[in-house]
Design a protein around this motif. Sequence first.
Motif, PDB file in Angstrom:
ATOM      1  N   SER A   1       0.924  -1.148   0.495  1.00 50.60           N
ATOM      2  CA  SER A   1       0.024  -0.341  -0.274  1.00 50.60           C
ATOM      3  C   SER A   1       1.063   1.228   0.364  1.00 50.60           C
ATOM      4  O   SER A   1       0.745   2.082  -0.216  1.00 50.60           O
TER       5      SER A   1
ATOM      6  N   LYS B   1      -5.106   3.165   2.675  1.00 46.17           N
ATOM      7  CA  LYS B   1      -4.387   2.737   4.536  1.00 46.17           C
ATOM      8  C   LYS B   1      -3.275   2.246   4.311  1.00 46.17           C
ATOM      9  O   LYS B   1      -2.947   0.454   4.164  1.00 46.17           O
TER      10      LYS B   1
ATOM     11  N   THR C   1      -4.388  -4.270   4.907  1.00 46.89           N
ATOM     12  CA  THR C   1      -5.250  -3.948   3.333  1.00 46.89           C
ATOM     13  C   THR C   1      -6.849  -4.986   3.833  1.00 46.89           C
ATOM     14  O   THR C   1      -6.080  -5.962   4.090  1.00 46.89           O
TER      15      THR C   1
ATOM     16  N   ASP D   1      -4.259  -2.756  -5.707  1.00 49.66           N
ATOM     17  CA  ASP D   1      -3.728  -2.780  -4.362  1.00 49.66           C
ATOM     18  C   ASP D   1      -4.182  -3.920  -3.733  1.00 49.66           C
ATOM     19  O   ASP D   1      -5.457  -4.084  -4.135  1.00 49.66           O
TER      20      ASP D   1
END
Length: 189
Positions: free
Chosen positions: A126, A139, A147, A163
């Motif tokens: 991320s 985040k 995640t 992601d």
Amino acid sequence: MLGWYPGHMNKARRQITEALPEIDVVIEVLDARLPYSSANPMLAELTRHKPVLKLLSRADLADPERTREWVAFFDAQPETRALAVTTTLARELKRIPRLCHELAGPVRADRDVRVMVMGIPNVGKSTLINGLAGRTIAKTGNEPAVTKRQQKVRIGGRVAVIDTPGVLWPKIEDQASAFRLAASGAIRD
Ligand SMILES: Nc1nc2c(ncn2[C@@H]2O[C@H](COP(=O)(O)OP(=O)(O)OP(=O)(O)O)[C@@H](O)[C@H]2O)c(=O)[nH]1
Ligand SMILES: [Mg+2]
């Protein structure tokens, strides 16, 4: 170890499998301190028909000479490029969109190159997405399973990156690898 493999990783793996047919290039994020132990054999099997960029993250914490050797080793493999970066430094990520285009080969002019970022938990996936996008959209945090679901972002230069939640594999046979993974923060304390 029986039964340790968490349900959310099963789900993450299933969703990766579902999304893969649309993907041009895989970025496999590895920990530069443990390039061998942080490579998920399950992901390697899933992605064996895709060009892959091996991204050695946390290069700032690894031995530079060893890292150079690993990059050369991966670079010599077919349909594979390798790059070592400090993922938290966005300027070190500038080459990545071009590398993705090179790995993808020609794609239709009216669509993005589709890139999926995958790897073990807490390795910097991320952080990479945010660095490529130039803003905080995913985040991040120094613990596994930050995640929870896939997230797609267009980063410009006709590249879109997805992601994914970190995934381990059900049976980590090699105890030295299991120890390294735990020490790297891929497995919860
Ligand atoms: N020192 C150093 N820390 C890094 C680097 N890349 C990421 N980190 C840190 O590693 C931690 C994990 O980063 P994330 O980007 O959340 O990792 P992730 O792979 O998305 O993790 P999950 O979503 O839980 O699978 C964060 O605290 C980052 O700041 C790096 O190159 N060097
Ligand atoms: Mg993440």
